[in-house]
Design an enzyme around this catalytic site. Structure first.
Site, PDB file in Angstrom:
ATOM      1  N   PHE A 128     -49.714 -37.361  37.844  1.00  0.00           N
ATOM      2  CA  PHE A 128     -48.501 -37.196  37.888  1.00  0.00           C
ATOM      3  C   PHE A 128     -48.242 -38.498  39.237  1.00  0.00           C
ATOM      4  O   PHE A 128     -47.865 -38.705  39.958  1.00  0.00           O
ATOM      5  CB  PHE A 128     -47.982 -35.990  38.449  1.00  0.00           C
ATOM      6  CG  PHE A 128     -45.930 -36.498  37.998  1.00  0.00           C
ATOM      7  CD1 PHE A 128     -45.526 -36.310  36.404  1.00  0.00           C
ATOM      8  CD2 PHE A 128     -45.757 -36.634  39.101  1.00  0.00           C
ATOM      9  CE1 PHE A 128     -44.129 -37.073  36.527  1.00  0.00           C
ATOM     10  CE2 PHE A 128     -44.346 -37.065  38.756  1.00  0.00           C
ATOM     11  CZ  PHE A 128     -43.309 -36.986  37.639  1.00  0.00           C
ATOM     12  N   ASP A 215     -52.125 -41.729  46.322  1.00  0.00           N
ATOM     13  CA  ASP A 215     -51.090 -40.982  45.564  1.00  0.00           C
ATOM     14  C   ASP A 215     -50.515 -39.389  46.313  1.00  0.00           C
ATOM     15  O   ASP A 215     -50.970 -38.182  46.281  1.00  0.00           O
ATOM     16  CB  ASP A 215     -50.194 -40.635  43.958  1.00  0.00           C
ATOM     17  CG  ASP A 215     -49.130 -39.629  44.643  1.00  0.00           C
ATOM     18  OD1 ASP A 215     -48.048 -39.557  44.882  1.00  0.00           O
ATOM     19  OD2 ASP A 215     -48.416 -39.726  42.702  1.00  0.00           O
ATOM     20  N   LYS A 244     -41.325 -37.306  49.187  1.00  0.00           N
ATOM     21  CA  LYS A 244     -41.242 -36.234  49.091  1.00  0.00           C
ATOM     22  C   LYS A 244     -40.670 -35.947  50.249  1.00  0.00           C
ATOM     23  O   LYS A 244     -39.563 -35.940  50.639  1.00  0.00           O
ATOM     24  CB  LYS A 244     -41.888 -35.265  48.308  1.00  0.00           C
ATOM     25  CG  LYS A 244     -42.290 -34.952  46.679  1.00  0.00           C
ATOM     26  CD  LYS A 244     -42.758 -34.249  46.404  1.00  0.00           C
ATOM     27  CE  LYS A 244     -41.522 -34.147  43.916  1.00  0.00           C
ATOM     28  NZ  LYS A 244     -43.364 -34.892  43.427  1.00  0.00           N
TER      29      LYS A 244
END
Ligand SMILES: *Cc1c(COP(=O)(O)O)cnc(C)c1O
Length: 388
Positions: A128, A215, A244
């Site tokens: 993702f 990532d 995040k």
């Protein structure tokens, strides 16, 4: 729910009014243990004094000026992040997807600078990377892509943890310029890449002059017990993206690069109107300084271990097929689907998330104490046992 909102989210029927530490309080005053932390965002929990003070002080002085001018907090944050990451250059956007967009653009430009006409990036099954067109094309989940074709080309899909498949790709695709991968896949249900696979990735990238791009949007900022997950493996990527937990709730994403990769993007080749503005950078700087200046990474390791032990010894042990992940990024594979589990947990005063089928994802704040960890495990065990 307001019909003035596009119906893009399936929300639980609760609205929070405030938070403190690992707890959130709804508008009726009910308390919940937040074991999802805004999806790995609130690493320092809610209303952390260092974060609140940074927002207050910066908001009082200056919120935004644009990147037409120098920004002191952005320069300080870049220095701090490069130091903790072992990187040399930093670009700031406003989200994880934007951080990955920057990495994808960097890799393509790197390819073109090496006279590769159609640069390709290897991405993994189950990945993702975000919801923009390029990042959803890089994402290994058909549900996220369906309806948005034509997808962005230039991605080659490889199975997870399969070194031979990667060697096969290398032998047959001269246009590959980079690999993009999450050290632990979050959205697909907490699937870690093997340490041996990550080391092999580094070797293959070195051999073929590919960029290794990790990532760490979800795994970064202390989540797995190291500031970045690759630091626990002992490899250095060429590019790392994060978001995040970096802002603890203010919108920020960063793409960091090392060595010559940090020189690829030049003036005018990428940008963002308010990416890295004074408010978010002053806040993120407080976050980075709080994590690096404390034992929060060690706490993530210790509390993650305690959480596993308590769950494995708890009332729901028979329902748990396995626990994956590292630090405070854990995925519980259940023996079978339990309908409405997130709602049942909510009713019991616990916030959890099920990213895929029968997998519970736990991402509590890094500041969680041993007592709070035991409370989390006991409540979750009770909810699963009662529902099973
Ligand atoms: C959440 C996430 C993203 C996307 O971040 P947004 O801020 O939602 O754009 C990208 N990669 C990973 C690994 C993520 O967990």
């Amino acid at each position: 729910m307001s019909s003035a909102l596009m119906q893009t989210y399936a929300r639980l029927p609760v609205t929070f009014s405030h938070g403190q530490g690992v707890y959130l309080y709804d508008t009726a005053g009910r308390r919940y243990l937040d074991a999802i932390a805004g999806i790995a965002v609130n690493g320092l929990g809610h209303a952390h004094p260092a974060v609140t003070a940074a927002i207050r002080e910066q908001a009082d002085k200056l919120v935004h000026t644009s990147n037409l001018y120098r920004i002191e907090a952005q320069e300080q944050l870049a220095t701090a992040l490069c130091q903790v990451a072992g990187m040399d250059g930093c670009f700031f956007g406003n989200s994880g997807a934007e951080a990955n967009e920057a990495a994808i653009k960097l890799a393509r430009l790197y390819g073109h600078q090496r006279n590769i006409d159609k640069p390709a990036i290897v991405v993994l099954e189950g990945a993702f990377h975000g919801r923009t067109l390029a990042t959803l094309s890089a994402t290994g989940n058909r549900k996220i892509q369906a309806g948005f074709e034509p997808l962005v080309s230039g991605f080659i899909r490889a199975p997870r943890n399969d070194i031979e498949a990667l060697q096969h790709i290398a032998a047959n695709n001269p246009g590959v310029v980079a690999v993009l991968a999450e050290p632990i896949q979050g959205e697909s249900g907490v699937h870690p890449l093997d340490a041996g696979y990550l080391r092999a990735l580094r070797e293959i990238c070195d051999r073929h002059h590919w960029l290794l791009m990790l990532d760490e949007v979800q795994t970064g900022n202390g989540r797995t017990g190291h500031y970045f997950a690759y630091q626990g493996i002992g490899i250095a990527p060429d590019v790392v993206t994060t978001a995040k937990g970096l802002g603890n709730g203010v919108p920020i994403g960063a793409c960091l690069a090392r060595g010559s990769a940090a020189q690829v993007l030049g003036a005018g080749q990428h940008g963002s109107t308010y990416g890295g503005n004074p408010l978010v950078c002053a806040t993120a700087l407080a976050v980075v300084n709080t994590i690096t200046g404390s034992d929060l990474c060690a706490n993530a390791t210790a509390m993650g271990q305690l959480l596993r032990e308590e769950l494995e010894a708890g009332a729901a042990a028979a329902q748990i097929a396995g626990i994956r992940g590292k630090g405070l990024m854990l995925g519980l594979q259940l023996q079978r689907d339990i309908p409405d589990l997130a709602q049942r947990a909510l009713d019991a005063g616990l916030l959890i998330n099920l990213p895929a089928g029968n997998i519970i994802r736990l991402l509590p704040p890094l500041i969680i104490s041993a007592d709070e960890t035991r409370e989390l495990a006991a409540t979750l065990s009770r909810v699963i046992a009662a529902a099973a």
